[in-house]
Structure formats: structure tokens, C-alpha cells
Scaffold this motif. Structure first.
Motif, PDB file in Angstrom:
ATOM      1  N   ILE A   8       0.827  -1.202   0.000  1.00 61.77           N
ATOM      2  CA  ILE A   8       0.000   0.000   0.000  1.00 61.77           C
ATOM      3  C   ILE A   8       0.866   1.258   0.000  1.00 61.77           C
ATOM      4  CG2 ILE A   8      -1.668   1.337   1.355  1.00 61.77           C
ATOM      5  CD1 ILE A   8      -2.806  -1.383   2.320  1.00 61.77           C
ATOM      6  N   LEU A   9       1.905   1.263   0.819  1.00 58.15           N
ATOM      7  CA  LEU A   9       2.783   2.439   0.901  1.00 58.15           C
ATOM      8  C   LEU A   9       3.457   2.723  -0.440  1.00 58.15           C
ATOM      9  CD1 LEU A   9       4.387   1.730   4.384  1.00 58.15           C
ATOM     10  CD2 LEU A   9       2.836   3.613   3.832  1.00 58.15           C
ATOM     11  N   LEU A  10       3.959   1.697  -1.085  1.00 53.88           N
ATOM     12  CA  LEU A  10       4.642   1.889  -2.375  1.00 53.88           C
ATOM     13  C   LEU A  10       3.658   2.330  -3.451  1.00 53.88           C
ATOM     14  CD1 LEU A  10       7.067  -1.174  -2.277  1.00 53.88           C
ATOM     15  CD2 LEU A  10       7.631   1.238  -1.882  1.00 53.88           C
ATOM     16  N   ALA A  11       2.458   1.752  -3.431  1.00 53.28           N
ATOM     17  CA  ALA A  11       1.444   2.158  -4.402  1.00 53.28           C
ATOM     18  C   ALA A  11       1.004   3.595  -4.157  1.00 53.28           C
ATOM     19  CB  ALA A  11       0.244   1.213  -4.331  1.00 53.28           C
ATOM     20  N   ALA A  12       0.899   3.985  -2.889  1.00 55.10           N
ATOM     21  CA  ALA A  12       0.519   5.364  -2.561  1.00 55.10           C
ATOM     22  C   ALA A  12       1.586   6.339  -3.033  1.00 55.10           C
ATOM     23  CB  ALA A  12       0.300   5.491  -1.061  1.00 55.10           C
ATOM     24  N   ALA A  13       2.855   5.977  -2.871  1.00 57.82           N
ATOM     25  CA  ALA A  13       3.940   6.845  -3.349  1.00 57.82           C
ATOM     26  C   ALA A  13       3.836   7.041  -4.859  1.00 57.82           C
ATOM     27  CB  ALA A  13       5.289   6.242  -2.974  1.00 57.82           C
ATOM     28  N   ASP A  14       3.611   5.956  -5.580  1.00 53.80           N
ATOM     29  CA  ASP A  14       3.495   6.055  -7.041  1.00 53.80           C
ATOM     30  C   ASP A  14       2.283   6.891  -7.437  1.00 53.80           C
ATOM     31  OD1 ASP A  14       5.731   4.460  -7.287  1.00 53.80           O
ATOM     32  OD2 ASP A  14       4.603   2.614  -7.686  1.00 53.80           O
ATOM     33  N   ALA A  15       1.174   6.714  -6.719  1.00 56.41           N
ATOM     34  CA  ALA A  15      -0.047   7.447  -7.053  1.00 56.41           C
ATOM     35  C   ALA A  15       0.120   8.946  -6.825  1.00 56.41           C
ATOM     36  CB  ALA A  15      -1.212   6.914  -6.224  1.00 56.41           C
ATOM     37  N   LEU A  16       0.806   9.318  -5.759  1.00 56.84           N
ATOM     38  CA  LEU A  16       1.032  10.744  -5.492  1.00 56.84           C
ATOM     39  C   LEU A  16       1.834  11.384  -6.625  1.00 56.84           C
ATOM     40  CD1 LEU A  16       1.875  10.595  -1.671  1.00 56.84           C
ATOM     41  CD2 LEU A  16      -0.190  11.555  -2.693  1.00 56.84           C
ATOM     42  N   VAL A  17       2.870  10.706  -7.067  1.00 53.81           N
ATOM     43  CA  VAL A  17       3.687  11.256  -8.151  1.00 53.81           C
ATOM     44  C   VAL A  17       2.881  11.313  -9.443  1.00 53.81           C
ATOM     45  CG1 VAL A  17       5.745  10.885  -9.555  1.00 53.81           C
ATOM     46  CG2 VAL A  17       5.842  10.504  -7.078  1.00 53.81           C
ATOM     47  N   ALA A  18       2.126  10.252  -9.724  1.00 52.96           N
ATOM     48  CA  ALA A  18       1.340  10.206 -10.953  1.00 52.96           C
ATOM     49  C   ALA A  18       0.274  11.297 -10.987  1.00 52.96           C
ATOM     50  CB  ALA A  18       0.695   8.837 -11.105  1.00 52.96           C
TER      51      ALA A  18
END
Length: 438
Positions: free
Chosen positions: A50-60
Motif C-alpha cells: 500500500i505504501l509503495l502504491a501510494a507513493a506512485d499514485a502521489l507522483v502520478a
């Protein structure tokens, strides 16, 4: 889920309809958070995903975040918000990437939940273990720093806590955009969107609703200026962790490497003047050569810093363009390109001044004399004491904790940068084989 909120009506409480609705929303969200906190704990691999996906989503979705942030900045400028607060509020692509990087760092850190703090086998055969457990529902009250929204989510998720976020009205749009993205990621991973929630911020009363929600909220952590922190700590009936203001001092001893001290003082003051680890007072040893003292002060002025001090003392060093200091300056957390200057009688004088004016955040000494260093570190009482380095290092990320929830200046439960272990409590697990107590 809304049993607490359903009992609140304007007629029963004497509140206006708007105020009653705000209070009902806080309690309803707190009730939901309590229920989510009682779900089975997530596996570490799930948390990290979840943390890694959230990081990617914020950048995207950076453009979406920055558009919301632009609305907040425009509204802040229209209200005459101080530029130091605008700086705390402002996001750009690099800052969003930095926020996402904080989540990635948290994902790389060990999961504290379930760690055995200590244990023993008693003579009667009882096996005793003290293990780390989440605090539970974690209320956060903070000012115009939307990065705290994501930091709190990341640290809470990894430590097994459920955050209730009460950001400031000045960051309303930024916080809503960030929480919406985080909730989308949670939902995509099969988790309740209410694993993180944003509370209403229309009135200051919603803070009081949060910090008095005993039985629903386990801990509240304020992060901001002295007024906000004092209001939460003194008004809370829920246990609170005080993340104090930063009146940080840097003492330059006669034995200091002067060029090193110059670099450290300038860095501590000018890197980001608005943050709590900024250097706010420089103390100069009376035995420091005049040329060395002048070098420190003129370097600050060359960096755009306004000096506040005794004008006769500064004039005697050949330094002009200063502002006469008053008693307020020795306790002021400027948050701007201003610094208080005082000449003290050696390390003893520095320690005495710090004792009178410290907020217990970070204090620093520049010295090569080991006796001076030992006296300073032994006698200065602060969450962090720096030796020949900048006060700016007091930061959870710089300490290797990933994003931090705040810098605790109190002495109970946690002190200093608060990372994952500081967001846990403990419980004892005692295993026997039928032993009864005589």
C-alpha cells in the motif's frame, strides 16, 4: 457506526445546526476509525504494498495535487498569510516527490508491530514477553503543512494505527486532494477508505471535538506553533504527545573551528527558516576573538539574516545594521530570516542561558575542546543535542526513521523525532502450563 453522532441535535446541545453537524461528523468519523482499528492487523507485506502504491499514485497525480495547492496559496495570500506560512503550505513537483520518497522509506523500515521488547522465563516456568502493539486511533492536529497529511498516513499505516487528520483551513484543498488519493489506493488494495480520514476544519471547535473524544480516540498529537500545541495539550482529555516549538540555540565556543561554525550556523538558520529545527539564537563565547565573532555574524547578514542583539556589543565587534533585542527575542521562535545574538561567559554562560530559554527541542555546540563538549552535552536538557553539526539535522528522515510524525519535546512515552516505534505501545503476553498463584 454513527451511534455517537446520532444523539447530537441543536435542541439537545444548544449548538447551532452547523456546529452540531460539525461535531457529529467528527464523532462519526472517530467511531468509524475505532471500528477499523479493531480489524485483524495487516501483514507487513500488505502494508508495504500500500505504501509503495501510494507513493506512485502521489507522483502520478502531481498535477491534481498542485492545482489544489494553488487554490490554498491564492486564498492564503488573499487573507494576508505570512510568507513563512506560505512556504510551509507550498507544494511543487520536487516536494511531492519528496513526500512520496518518505512513504518509500517507511516501506523499507522494519515493522515494529509484534517486536519483542523484552522477555524472560520465571522460576515457576511462566514465559513472559512484552511486545509492541499499535496505539490505536491516532488524532493529528496540524497547521499549514500538507506533507504532514501523507507522513501521518504512512507512519500510522506501518505502525498499525488509524489516523484522524485535522489539518488547517489554510490547507483544505491540498489535504483533501492528498487524502482522496490515499483512500483510492487503500480501496484498490481491498482496505476501507476510512483507514485514513480528514476531519472538518471550518471552525476551531472541531479540534476540541477530536481531543475530547475519549473512548474513540487513543492518542492526539499536535504539530504546529506554540499556540496550537498549548491549546491541544491543555484542552485534551485524550492522552496527548507534545511536539514542541523549536527555540534552537547554537553556542560557538572559543575553541570552535570558526569556518565550520559559520557554515553550521548559516545552514541552521537559512536552510528553511520556517521549520522547528531552524537555529533561532546564536550564543558567542566572550573569549572568542572579535574577528571570529564578527565573521559568524557578518556571514549571517550576508545570507540575508537580521540580527537581534545588544547594539553596543555588536558595535564593539564592528557589526552594524542590527535590531535592538528585547526580552521577547530570547524566547521567540522567529520562523523567518531573523536570529537573536548574545555574548555569554563561556560554556557555563551558554548552558545557563539555554536553561532559561530552551523549548527542549534542539541545542547545539561548536567546539573542539572535549571538556567544553562534555559540559554542554551533560548539562543541556533537550530532545536532541548537536555537537559540531547543524540544528537542521533533527528530523525523522535524517535520523533514518523515514517520515516523522513530529519532534516530541516531552519526556514521557517519546522524546525527539517520532518514528515507527514511538507510535506503538506494548502489551504483556504471559504463557503458562497451569500455574496458579499461591
Amino acid at each position: 457506526m454513527n451511534s455517537h453522532a446520532s444523539t447530537i441535535t441543536p435542541e439537545s446541545t444548544g449548538l447551532t445546526a452547523q456546529r452540531a453537524a460539525e461535531r457529529a461528523e467528527v464523532l462519526a468519523k472517530a467511531t468509524t476509525a475505532r471500528e477499523v482499528s479493531q480489524r485483524p492487523p495487516l501483514a507487513t507485506t500488505v502494508k508495504n504494498g500500500i505504501l509503495l502504491a501510494a507513493a506512485d499514485a502521489l507522483v502520478a497525480r502531481t498535477d491534481e495535487i498542485l492545482a489544489a495547492n494553488d487554490l490554498d496559496i491564492a486564498a492564503g495570500r488573499e487573507r494576508g498569510m505570512d510568507e513563512s506560512l506560505i512556504d510551509r503550505l507550498r507544494l511543487d513537483a520536487a516536494r511531492v516527490e519528496g513526500i512520496a520518497g518518505g512513504l518509500r522509506q517507511v516501506a523499507d523500515l522494519p515493522d515494529p508491530v509484534g517486536d519483542v521488547v523484552r522477555g524472560s522465563r520465571r522460576p515457576n516456568g511462566l514465559e513472559m514477553r512484552q511486545v509492541r502493539v499499535p496505539l490505536g486511533v491516532m488524532g493529528m492536529v496540524y497547521e499549514a503543512r500538507p506533507n504532514v497529511t501523507v507522513d501521518a498516513f504512512g507512519l500510522a499505516l506501518k505502525s498499525g494505527n488509524i489516523p484522524l487528520l485535522r489539518g488547517s483551513k489554510s490547507a483544505r484543498n491540498s489535504n483533501a486532494a492528498l487524502v482522496g488519493i490515499l483512500q483510492d489506493v487503500l480501496e484498490a488494495h481491498g482496505q476501507p477508505r476510512e483507514t485514513v480520514q480528514l476531519l472538518p476544519c471550518d471552525t476551531h471547535d472541531s479540534v476540541q471535538d477530536l481531543i475530547t473524544a475519549r473512548g474513540l480516540v487513543d492518542i492526539v498529537i499536535p504539530r504546529g506553533g506554540a499556540g496550537l500545541i498549548n491549546a491541544v495539550v491543555t484542552g485534551a482529555t485524550v492522552p496527548a504527545i507534545e511536539t514542541g516549538t523549536g527555540k534552537c540555540h547554537f553556542y560557538v565556543d572559543a575553541s570552535a573551528d570558526v569556518e565550520q561554525a559559520v557554515a553550521l550556523v548559516v545552514n541552521g538558520k537559512t536552510r528553511r527558516p520556517s521549520v522547528c529545527n531552524a537555529t533561532e539564537t546564536v550564543l558567542l563565547d566572550a573569549s572568542l576573538p572579535d574577528a571570529a565573532a564578527k565573521r559568524v555574524l557578518t556571514a549571517l547578514q550576508d545570507a540575508g539574516v537580521t540580527l537581534h542583539g545588544d547594539l553596543d556589543d555588536l558595535s564593539g565587534l564592528g557589526v552594524g545594521g542590527a535590531v535592538a533585542a528585547t526580552e521577547v527575542d530570547w524566547d521567540e521562535e522567529y520562523g523567518t530570516l531573523d536570529i537573536a545574538v548574545k555574548i555569554v561567559d563561556g560554556v557555563e554562560g551558554a548552558v545557563e542561558h539555554i536553561r532559561r530559554h530552551t523549548t527542549g527541542h534542539t541545542e547545539a555546540v561548536g567546539a573542539t575542546d572535549v571538556r567544553v563538549v562534555k559540559h554542554f552535552t551533560d548539562n543541556v536538557d533537550a530532545a536532541a543535542v548537536m555537537v559540531n553539526t547543524s540544528t537542521a539535522w533533527t528530523d525523522g528522515e535524517m535520523f533514518g526513521f523515514g517520515a516523522e510524525i513530529g519532534i516530541s519535546t516531552q519526556k514521557l512515552h517519546a522524546r525527539g523525532p517520532m518514528g515507527l516505534p514511538e507510535l506503538t505501545s506494548t502489551k504483556w503476553i504471559v504463557t503458562g502450563e497451569g500455574q496458579v498463584r499461591p
